[in-house]
Enzyme design. Structure first.
Site, short mmCIF file in Angstrom:
data_model
loop_
_atom_site.label_atom_id
_atom_site.label_comp_id
_atom_site.label_asym_id
_atom_site.label_seq_id
_atom_site.Cartn_x
_atom_site.Cartn_y
_atom_site.Cartn_z
N ASP A 129 0.86 -1.16 0.00
CA ASP A 129 0.00 0.00 0.00
C ASP A 129 0.91 1.23 0.00
O ASP A 129 2.03 1.16 0.49
CB ASP A 129 -0.82 -0.07 1.30
CG ASP A 129 -1.88 0.99 1.35
OD1 ASP A 129 -2.53 1.20 0.32
OD2 ASP A 129 -2.05 1.59 2.41
N1 LIG Z 1 -11.93 11.68 1.73
C1 LIG Z 1 -11.81 11.88 0.43
N2 LIG Z 1 -12.68 12.64 -0.23
C2 LIG Z 1 -12.56 12.79 -1.55
N3 LIG Z 1 -11.63 12.25 -2.30
C3 LIG Z 1 -10.72 11.48 -1.72
C4 LIG Z 1 -10.76 11.25 -0.31
N4 LIG Z 1 -9.75 10.43 0.00
C5 LIG Z 1 -9.11 10.16 -1.14
N5 LIG Z 1 -9.68 10.79 -2.19
C6 LIG Z 1 -9.30 10.69 -3.59
O1 LIG Z 1 -9.52 9.36 -4.05
C7 LIG Z 1 -8.30 8.78 -4.52
C8 LIG Z 1 -8.23 7.35 -4.06
O2 LIG Z 1 -8.13 7.34 -2.66
P1 LIG Z 1 -7.95 6.01 -1.83
O3 LIG Z 1 -7.87 6.38 -0.41
O4 LIG Z 1 -8.96 5.06 -2.28
O5 LIG Z 1 -6.53 5.56 -2.34
P2 LIG Z 1 -5.82 4.19 -2.01
O6 LIG Z 1 -6.14 3.21 -3.05
O7 LIG Z 1 -6.07 3.83 -0.60
O8 LIG Z 1 -4.32 4.61 -2.19
P3 LIG Z 1 -3.30 4.98 -1.08
O9 LIG Z 1 -2.99 3.75 -0.37
O10 LIG Z 1 -2.16 5.56 -1.81
O11 LIG Z 1 -4.00 5.97 -0.21
C9 LIG Z 1 -7.19 9.64 -3.93
O12 LIG Z 1 -6.13 9.75 -4.82
C10 LIG Z 1 -7.83 11.00 -3.76
O13 LIG Z 1 -7.66 11.77 -4.90
CA LIG Z 2 -5.00 3.13 1.32
#
Ligand SMILES: Nc1ncnc2c1ncn2[C@@H]1O[C@H](COP(=O)(O)OP(=O)(O)OP(=O)(O)O)[C@@H](O)[C@H]1O
Ligand SMILES: [Ca+2]
Length: 702
Positions: A460
């Site tokens: 991650d």
């Molecule tokens: N609370 C939020 N509200 C709106 N958009 C968000 C929020 N959190 C994240 N995002 C957007 O959604 C995208 C995906 O977020 P997510 O948390 O699903 O990523 P992830 O797959 O967990 O990756 P990582 O491990 O790098 O965080 C992010 O790049 C961001 O642009």
């Molecule tokens: Ca994540």
């Protein structure tokens, strides 16, 4: 029936005789007799009913004779009195009621108790502010009344349990029998002084094998207990005294208000307070893979041990620990972790097949030797036939047989490679110890084996490769970047929209201890926290004021698939409805048809401008910033009557972007290099913009 009465009376007489022998006074004796007579007569009278119940079980109802039925008592006339003492602090409610309410998902019972509102007042808690924990007594009285949020573990197994387990192994049993035989025959052949060598050494070997494997299993289980204590202690967000805070799952008490979001484990049984787009994975309880929806009306029940699959919510805790449905289930099953690793299983199989072959060969040898001996085909040292029919002495025959059986036993002992699985156990236990020293938690011994053959690690990004401490470092409004603290450049109408979008469209919260205090506490996911703290500290956002002025009509919660969250809200002042979206910049930009410029005017988004915005996003991503965009749309009343609560997703107007910096974790570069040196590939998995991901992946090289 008469036979029953007569046996009972006989029994009574025996008892009465007994009393006579101990010289009971005449009046006492009469009272005894009367009492016995009453009891046994009533029993004798009632026994047909018991008989009938048994008959009922085995015969269809029409076969029961009519006279049985006439005197059969009504089975439902039994009264069960459950005496539960109520705790003086919580006189209106007790634990069994709460446990059953959730377990049976009983909406009727919930309504009888006054709904979630009624239960929270019986539990002396506030749905918004949680319990008031300024006085530590409050928590203590809740522990007393409803218990702690811990599960009873099956008692830890003693060393002797493992020794016994090792002893039960079939190969060990065969070896023990062989040892006994070998000892007996050896002593018979060579005398007690020298004959015990063979058998004795097998016994010593068996003892070594048993004690070594028992010690290593025992230590492994101790280690496992230690590790599971650490890994079960997960942090949970609760609201206490109006303040959202993180506490350990073990500190949760009945009456707590718990905040849950996608991915969280439900820490206790409880009731739904509020939330949006809620889907819960109850497969750990029911085995059902389909997600269950939780809402206010149809299904407001939360089960401990389940997982939030989508959305976010607040929950009122009604039972904890062993009083939860999960706790009840846990008490009926015992978690046995005596699993063999794949290699161990394969080796054990190999050992037992070698053992079987050994037994077979030994048996064949035994037969052949016996046949050869009895047919006179064997000779002693002097060249005489060993077996001469009836001329041979019985003693010589026995000695000959003993020699043959001893040879067969030796074959069995040699054939069983008992040391092989033992060597593997020892090697694995040793590597587990080494890994513990390197701060690597190994829950299962088999993991060592699996890890040893891993060629790729998928990791991650946020929180593993980075510190998970996000901060807004860049802000674009329209096509202009706002450098420094020049936020006064933003026009007032756009600023108001930012305030609305950020304070309403969020799962985080802001806590301020008092009106005068300037210190704020932010909670929620790191992304939310960063945006909220930026808005409060830089844009002077007052979250409470915005919440007072606007009402949220509908919410679409964030999930990693859509990468955005949206709300529909209504302004209390003029009654206008607005939609706000927030999410990954490239996703939001695709939904926009207009944008606000720095002066606060709405401009159309043509192809040139779209390319310009794409470049802005890529530029931010290239400097390893997570890029979040905000967009807004006012929806007309006719379009959005009472029945239409849809959150519009098209023709939005872009408000601006923020860039969030998440510093890389120190030491990651070394770890990645170590892995690559060991021939293990590293893959980074993230939902972020591909350019942000690339920038972060290459940041360590600088
Ligand atoms: N609370 C939020 N509200 C709106 N958009 C968000 C929020 N959190 C994240 N995002 C957007 O959604 C995208 C995906 O977020 P997510 O948390 O699903 O990523 P992830 O797959 O967990 O990756 P990582 O491990 O790098 O965080 C992010 O790049 C961001 O642009
Ligand atoms: Ca994540």
């Amino acid at each position: 029936m008469s036979s029953i009465i007569s046996t009972n009376l006989q029994f009574m007489e025996i008892l009465v005789d007994l009393h006579e022998t101990v010289k009971v006074s005449i009046s006492n004796k009469k009272r005894w007799q009367l009492a016995f007579a009453t009891i046994y007569c009533s029993r004798a009278f009632l026994s047909p009913f018991k008989k009938q119940q048994i008959i009922n079980k085995f015969t269809p109802p029409n076969e029961i004779s009519s006279d049985w039925r006439k005197i059969s008592p009504n089975p439902s006339s039994r009264i069960v009195i459950d005496v539960v003492e109520k705790h003086p602090v919580f006189p209106d409610i007790d634990q069994p009621i709460l446990t059953n309410l959730v377990k049976e998902k009983s909406l009727n019972q919930l309504a009888k108790l006054g709904g979630v509102e009624g239960i929270s007042s019986s539990l002396k808690t506030n749905q918004q502010n949680g319990i008031n924990d300024t006085n530590p007594e409050v928590i203590v009285s809740r522990h007393e009344a409803f218990g702690m949020n811990t599960y009873q573990k099956p008692p830890t197994k003693s060393f002797f349990h493992y020794a016994y387990e090792a002893l039960k192994d079939p190969t060990i049993l065969i070896l023990l029998i062989c040892a006994a035989l070998s000892l007996g025959f050896g002593m018979k052949e060579d005398g007690p002084k020298e004959g015990w060598y063979d058998g004795g050494s097998i016994f010593v070997a068996v003892f070594l094998v048993i004690s070594v494997s028992a010690v290593s299993n025992f230590r492994q289980s101790r280690q496992f207990d230690k590790l599971s204590k650490v890994s079960n202690n997960i942090p949970v967000e609760v609201v206490r005294n109006g303040r959202r805070q993180q506490i350990s799952i073990f500190e949760i008490v009945v009456g707590d208000v718990v905040c849950l979001k996608i991915g969280d484990q439900v820490p206790a049984d409880g009731l739904f307070i509020d939330g949006h787009s809620l889907q819960v994975d109850e497969s750990s309880m029911t085995g059902e893979s389909e997600h269950v929806e939780i809402d206010q009306i149809m299904n407001p029940f939360w089960f401990s041990g389940t997982k939030v699959a989508d959305g976010y919510a607040k929950m009122l805790v009604t039972s904890v620990g062993m009083n939860t449905t999960w706790g009840e289930m846990m008490s009926t099953i015992s978690g046995d972790s005596d699993e063999q690793t794949p290699l161990q299983a394969r080796l054990n199989k190999l050992t037992s097949s070698i053992g079987k072959v050994g037994l077979l060969v030994a048996f064949l040898v035994l037969v052949v030797l016996l046949v050869r001996y009895f047919t006179g085909n064997t000779e002693d040292e002097n060249g005489n036939k060993e077996f001469n029919g009836s001329k041979t002495k019985v003693d010589d025959v026995i000695n000959g047989m003993v020699g043959i059986i001893a040879a067969a036993v030796t074959i069995v002992v040699v054939a069983i490679p008992e040391g092989l699985p033992l060597a593997v156990t020892l090697t694995l236990a040793y590597s587990m110890k080494r890994m513990m020293a390197d701060q690597a938690m190994v829950r299962k011994l088999s993991a060592c084996e699996t890890m040893g053959s891993a060629t790729t690690i998928c990791t991650d990004k946020t929180g593993t490769l980075t510190l998970n401490q996000m901060k807004v470092t860049k802000f674009w409004q329209g096509k202009e970047t706002i450098e420094g603290k020049n936020y006064t450049l933003i026009s007032s109408n756009v600023l108001e929209l930012f305030h609305q979008g950020i304070s309403l469209n969020t799962t985080g919260s802001v806590y301020k201890a008092s009106k005068l205090c300037l210190d704020f506490e932010f909670s929620g996911s790191p992304t939310e926290k960063a945006i909220l703290s930026w808005a409060v500290l830089e844009l002077n956002m007052d979250m409470d004021a915005v919440k007072r002025d606007c009402n949220i009509v509908n919410v679409q919660a964030f999930n990693s698939e859509k990468k955005r969250s949206g709300i529909l809200m209504k302004k209390a002042g003029d009654g206008t409805s607005h939609v706000h979206w927030k999410g990954a910049a490239e996703m939001i930009l695709a939904l926009c048809s207009h944008y606000y410029d720095l002066e606060g005017n709405v401009k159309a988004l043509n192809d040139d401008e779209r390319t310009k915005f794409d470049q802005i996003i890529q530029g931010m991503a290239a400097s390893s910033l997570r890029c979040i965009a905000f967009a807004h749309k006012q929806v007309s009343q006719s379009e959005n009557g009472e029945e239409n609560k849809r959150i519009e997703e098209n023709g939005l107007t872009l408000l601006g972007f923020v860039g969030l910096k998440d510093p890389c974790r120190p030491g990651v570069k070394k770890a990645v290099e170590d892995c690559q040196y060991a021939g293990v590939n590293i893959k980074m998995i993230t939902g972020d913009n591909v350019f942000t991901a690339k920038a972060i992946a290459t940041e360590w090289d600088t």
